[in-house]
Design an enzyme around this catalytic site. Structure first.
Site, PDB file in Angstrom:
ATOM      1  N   HIS A   1      -2.474  -4.106   2.306  1.00 31.68           N
ATOM      2  CA  HIS A   1      -3.864  -3.689   2.090  1.00 31.68           C
ATOM      3  C   HIS A   1      -4.848  -4.841   2.313  1.00 31.68           C
ATOM      4  O   HIS A   1      -5.982  -4.779   1.857  1.00 31.68           O
ATOM      5  CB  HIS A   1      -4.047  -3.091   0.691  1.00 31.68           C
TER       6      HIS A   1
ATOM      7  N   CYS B   1     -14.247  -9.786  11.225  1.00 32.63           N
ATOM      8  CA  CYS B   1     -15.484  -9.570  11.979  1.00 32.63           C
ATOM      9  C   CYS B   1     -15.379  -8.224  12.694  1.00 32.63           C
ATOM     10  O   CYS B   1     -14.483  -8.030  13.527  1.00 32.63           O
ATOM     11  CB  CYS B   1     -15.705 -10.694  12.987  1.00 32.63           C
TER      12      CYS B   1
ATOM     13  N   GLY C   1       5.047  -2.449 -10.671  1.00 30.98           N
ATOM     14  CA  GLY C   1       3.643  -2.432 -11.075  1.00 30.98           C
ATOM     15  C   GLY C   1       2.717  -1.652 -10.177  1.00 30.98           C
ATOM     16  O   GLY C   1       1.612  -2.102  -9.881  1.00 30.98           O
TER      17      GLY C   1
ATOM     18  N   ASN D   1       8.109  -0.887 -14.130  1.00 31.66           N
ATOM     19  CA  ASN D   1       6.703  -0.546 -14.363  1.00 31.66           C
ATOM     20  C   ASN D   1       6.457  -0.368 -15.860  1.00 31.66           C
ATOM     21  O   ASN D   1       7.375  -0.082 -16.624  1.00 31.66           O
ATOM     22  CB  ASN D   1       6.359   0.757 -13.623  1.00 31.66           C
ATOM     23  N   LEU D   2       5.192  -0.529 -16.226  1.00 34.72           N
ATOM     24  CA  LEU D   2       4.843  -0.371 -17.639  1.00 34.72           C
ATOM     25  C   LEU D   2       5.102   1.049 -18.119  1.00 34.72           C
ATOM     26  O   LEU D   2       5.497   1.272 -19.264  1.00 34.72           O
ATOM     27  CB  LEU D   2       3.361  -0.730 -17.820  1.00 34.72           C
ATOM     28  N   GLU D   3       4.884   2.010 -17.246  1.00 43.35           N
ATOM     29  CA  GLU D   3       5.072   3.424 -17.589  1.00 43.35           C
ATOM     30  C   GLU D   3       5.612   4.123 -16.340  1.00 43.35           C
ATOM     31  O   GLU D   3       5.526   3.565 -15.246  1.00 43.35           O
ATOM     32  CB  GLU D   3       3.734   4.042 -18.002  1.00 43.35           C
TER      33      GLU D   3
HETATM   34  C1  BJW Z   1       2.014  -2.617 -15.132  1.00 46.15           C
HETATM   35  C2  BJW Z   1       1.480  -3.605 -15.953  1.00 46.15           C
HETATM   36  C3  BJW Z   1       2.328  -4.661 -16.331  1.00 46.15           C
HETATM   37  C4  BJW Z   1      -0.067  -2.137 -15.561  1.00 46.15           C
HETATM   38  N1  BJW Z   1       3.589  -4.678 -15.900  1.00 46.15           N
HETATM   39  N2  BJW Z   1       3.270  -2.651 -14.718  1.00 46.15           N
HETATM   40  C5  BJW Z   1      -2.920  13.299   0.424  1.00 46.15           C
HETATM   41  C6  BJW Z   1      -1.555  13.053   0.483  1.00 46.15           C
HETATM   42  C7  BJW Z   1      -1.078  11.878   1.006  1.00 46.15           C
HETATM   43  C8  BJW Z   1      -1.937  10.892   1.456  1.00 46.15           C
HETATM   44  C9  BJW Z   1      -3.275  11.140   1.394  1.00 46.15           C
HETATM   45  C10 BJW Z   1      -3.757  12.326   0.904  1.00 46.15           C
HETATM   46  N3  BJW Z   1      -5.120  12.276   0.979  1.00 46.15           N
HETATM   47  C11 BJW Z   1      -5.471  11.075   1.493  1.00 46.15           C
HETATM   48  C12 BJW Z   1      -4.353  10.372   1.750  1.00 46.15           C
HETATM   49  C13 BJW Z   1      -4.255   9.016   2.289  1.00 46.15           C
HETATM   50  C14 BJW Z   1      -4.791   7.946   1.351  1.00 46.15           C
HETATM   51  C15 BJW Z   1      -4.286   8.178  -0.062  1.00 46.15           C
HETATM   52  O1  BJW Z   1      -3.193   7.786  -0.425  1.00 46.15           O
HETATM   53  N4  BJW Z   1      -5.109   8.771  -0.913  1.00 46.15           N
HETATM   54  C16 BJW Z   1      -4.693   9.051  -2.293  1.00 46.15           C
HETATM   55  C17 BJW Z   1      -5.899   8.941  -3.188  1.00 46.15           C
HETATM   56  C18 BJW Z   1      -4.026  10.401  -2.325  1.00 46.15           C
HETATM   57  N5  BJW Z   1      -4.290   6.699   1.853  1.00 46.15           N
HETATM   58  C19 BJW Z   1      -4.930   6.035   2.809  1.00 46.15           C
HETATM   59  O2  BJW Z   1      -6.013   6.404   3.242  1.00 46.15           O
HETATM   60  C20 BJW Z   1      -4.236   4.832   3.359  1.00 46.15           C
HETATM   61  N6  BJW Z   1      -4.190   4.898   4.773  1.00 46.15           N
HETATM   62  C21 BJW Z   1      -3.483   5.859   5.408  1.00 46.15           C
HETATM   63  O3  BJW Z   1      -2.838   6.710   4.817  1.00 46.15           O
HETATM   64  O4  BJW Z   1      -3.550   5.738   6.769  1.00 46.15           O
HETATM   65  C22 BJW Z   1      -2.810   6.680   7.558  1.00 46.15           C
HETATM   66  C23 BJW Z   1      -1.587   6.001   8.121  1.00 46.15           C
HETATM   67  C24 BJW Z   1      -0.659   5.446   7.277  1.00 46.15           C
HETATM   68  C25 BJW Z   1       0.488   4.846   7.796  1.00 46.15           C
HETATM   69  C26 BJW Z   1       0.694   4.819   9.140  1.00 46.15           C
HETATM   70  C27 BJW Z   1      -0.245   5.381  10.001  1.00 46.15           C
HETATM   71  C28 BJW Z   1      -1.387   5.988   9.472  1.00 46.15           C
HETATM   72  C29 BJW Z   1      -4.991   3.550   2.991  1.00 46.15           C
HETATM   73  C30 BJW Z   1      -4.932   3.282   1.532  1.00 46.15           C
HETATM   74  C31 BJW Z   1      -5.776   2.056   1.190  1.00 46.15           C
HETATM   75  C32 BJW Z   1      -5.805   1.777  -0.308  1.00 46.15           C
HETATM   76  N7  BJW Z   1      -6.733   0.743  -0.554  1.00 46.15           N
HETATM   77  C33 BJW Z   1      -6.869   0.211  -1.909  1.00 46.15           C
HETATM   78  C34 BJW Z   1      -8.020  -0.820  -1.896  1.00 46.15           C
HETATM   79  C35 BJW Z   1      -7.543  -2.081  -1.183  1.00 46.15           C
HETATM   80  C36 BJW Z   1      -8.518  -3.194  -1.308  1.00 46.15           C
HETATM   81  C37 BJW Z   1      -8.800  -3.532  -2.761  1.00 46.15           C
HETATM   82  O5  BJW Z   1      -7.926  -4.072  -3.472  1.00 46.15           O
HETATM   83  O6  BJW Z   1      -9.930  -3.260  -3.178  1.00 46.15           O
HETATM   84  O7  BJW Z   1      -5.647  -0.397  -2.321  1.00 46.15           O
HETATM   85  S1  BJW Z   1      -7.141   1.462  -3.157  1.00 46.15           S
HETATM   86  C38 BJW Z   1      -6.196   0.660  -4.416  1.00 46.15           C
HETATM   87  O8  BJW Z   1      -5.021   1.457  -4.754  1.00 46.15           O
HETATM   88  C39 BJW Z   1      -5.659  -0.630  -3.761  1.00 46.15           C
HETATM   89  C40 BJW Z   1      -4.271  -0.686  -4.310  1.00 46.15           C
HETATM   90  O9  BJW Z   1      -3.476  -1.532  -3.492  1.00 46.15           O
HETATM   91  C41 BJW Z   1      -3.854   0.759  -4.307  1.00 46.15           C
HETATM   92  C42 BJW Z   1      -2.689   1.067  -5.216  1.00 46.15           C
HETATM   93  O10 BJW Z   1      -2.988   0.762  -6.529  1.00 46.15           O
HETATM   94  P1  BJW Z   1      -1.843   0.174  -7.480  1.00 46.15           P
HETATM   95  O11 BJW Z   1      -1.495  -1.195  -7.040  1.00 46.15           O
HETATM   96  O12 BJW Z   1      -0.743   1.133  -7.593  1.00 46.15           O
HETATM   97  O13 BJW Z   1      -2.650   0.015  -8.854  1.00 46.15           O
HETATM   98  P2  BJW Z   1      -2.854   1.093 -10.027  1.00 46.15           P
HETATM   99  O14 BJW Z   1      -3.934   0.570 -10.900  1.00 46.15           O
HETATM  100  O15 BJW Z   1      -3.011   2.431  -9.486  1.00 46.15           O
HETATM  101  O16 BJW Z   1      -1.478   1.076 -10.834  1.00 46.15           O
HETATM  102  C43 BJW Z   1      -1.051  -0.046 -11.583  1.00 46.15           C
HETATM  103  C44 BJW Z   1       0.297   0.265 -12.184  1.00 46.15           C
HETATM  104  O17 BJW Z   1       0.764  -0.898 -12.841  1.00 46.15           O
HETATM  105  C45 BJW Z   1       0.266   1.392 -13.246  1.00 46.15           C
HETATM  106  O18 BJW Z   1       1.368   2.272 -13.023  1.00 46.15           O
HETATM  107  C46 BJW Z   1       0.456   0.645 -14.572  1.00 46.15           C
HETATM  108  O19 BJW Z   1       1.201   1.385 -15.531  1.00 46.15           O
HETATM  109  C47 BJW Z   1       1.249  -0.546 -14.124  1.00 46.15           C
HETATM  110  N8  BJW Z   1       1.066  -1.745 -14.973  1.00 46.15           N
HETATM  111  N9  BJW Z   1       0.206  -3.314 -16.299  1.00 46.15           N
HETATM  112  C48 BJW Z   1       4.064  -3.685 -15.161  1.00 46.15           C
HETATM  113  N10 BJW Z   1       1.915  -5.679 -17.200  1.00 46.15           N
END
Ligand code: BJW
Length: 229
Positions: free
Chosen positions: A105, A113, A171, A197-199
């Site tokens: 990501h 750019c 995580g 994972n935490l949960e």
């Molecule tokens: C702990 C803890 C501790 C807490 N110890 N654990 C319908 C179906 C399928 C897909 C789609 C759909 N509609 C749209 C889509 C596609 C879309 C998508 O997935 N949308 C969803 C909302 C459904 N995805 C995209 O658009 C992606 N691109 C794509 O699909 O392109 C097409 C393609 C793919 C592949 C090949 C060819 C074409 C792009 C996704 C981009 C996501 N971007 C972000 C922002 C990045 C920049 C930034 O950081 O600002 O990425 S969004 C945000 O979410 C960020 C993260 O990387 C991402 C995931 O979040 P993460 O890391 O899981 O965090 P949390 O907060 O959600 O979870 C934390 C976890 O940790 C929790 O479970 C806690 O319990 C746990 N935890 N403390 C252990 N101490």
């Protein structure tokens, strides 16, 4: 044994980096869905740039935790047999000593750019509209992957998933694709799958095993177990 580790915001939580979707997971008062889209950047570029400037500046105040350090230790032990695919844009894996890290990501310490497509190492702010050091255009954006954009390194990741014996997810909520689908891809190629994972994540049922707790405890314990210590 070839291992692919997928990490998400939860691995950096104990370093003091907020997650996206936990109760206190609001980043600088924003829902990630409101700022992590090309449309948000088009309509409110200053808000989006400031959101990332704030997070970039905050990196200076955080340090890797025992989970990042354990993965670096695992890499030192098994080398090229480990690939860490991170959804995180912080640099805590690298600062802990990991080298084989793929930032699917993007990265906070890089600017992109949109005029010449150059990726530029970046530590300062972007909201004040600095010119691109390569082409001079005022067209720098955070080098991160927003909703609707294609994540970095997908070919490499899919190849690694196909060849791995063990897939470990640490995580991450399993709410965002394509990362959320990696567990099923790895399993379909015959890998064992483990969640730390935490949960339970949204995809928890797809894992062979789930261990619940803080990454700072679970990851070092798993690495110790794997290395027979
Ligand atoms: C702990 C803890 C501790 C807490 N110890 N654990 C319908 C179906 C399928 C897909 C789609 C759909 N509609 C749209 C889509 C596609 C879309 C998508 O997935 N949308 C969803 C909302 C459904 N995805 C995209 O658009 C992606 N691109 C794509 O699909 O392109 C097409 C393609 C793919 C592949 C090949 C060819 C074409 C792009 C996704 C981009 C996501 N971007 C972000 C922002 C990045 C920049 C930034 O950081 O600002 O990425 S969004 C945000 O979410 C960020 C993260 O990387 C991402 C995931 O979040 P993460 O890391 O899981 O965090 P949390 O907060 O959600 O979870 C934390 C976890 O940790 C929790 O479970 C806690 O319990 C746990 N935890 N403390 C252990 N101490």
């Amino acid at each position: 044994m070839r291992i692919v580790v997928l990490t998400g915001a939860g691995i950096s939580a104990e370093s003091g980096v907020p997650t996206f979707r936990d109760a206190d997971g609001l980043w600088a008062g924003h829902r990630v869905e409101d700022v992590a889209t090309p449309e948000a950047f088009e309509h409110q570029p200053e808000v989006v740039q400031r959101f990332y400037d704030t997070r970039r500046a905050a990196l200076a105040a955080v340090e890797p935790n025992p989970a990042h350090e354990a993965l670096a230790r695992l890499e030192r032990a098994i080398g090229d047999d480990l690939l860490v695919v991170t959804q995180n844009i912080d640099d805590l894996h690298e600062r802990a000593g990991s080298h084989r890290v793929l930032h699917m990501h993007g990265a906070l310490l890089s600017a992109l750019c949109v005029a010449c497509r150059e990726q530029v190492p970046w530590t300062g702010d972007l909201a004040d509209q600095p010119p691109c050091p390569r082409c001079g255009a005022v067209a720098l954006r955070p080098d991160v992957v927003w909703f609707g954009e294609i994540p970095y390194g997908m070919d490499h990741i899919l190849e690694a998933l196909e060849g791995c014996d063990l897939f470990v997810s640490i995580g991450t909520s399993g709410a965002v694709y394509p990362a959320a689908g990696f567990v099923q891809a790895a399993a379909s190629y015959g890998a064992r799958t483990l969640e730390l994972n935490l949960e339970p994540s949204e995809g928890s049922v797809y894992f062979d095993e789930s261990r619940l707790g803080p990454a700072g405890e679970l990851v070092p314990a798993w690495v110790d177990q794997l290395l027979g210590r």
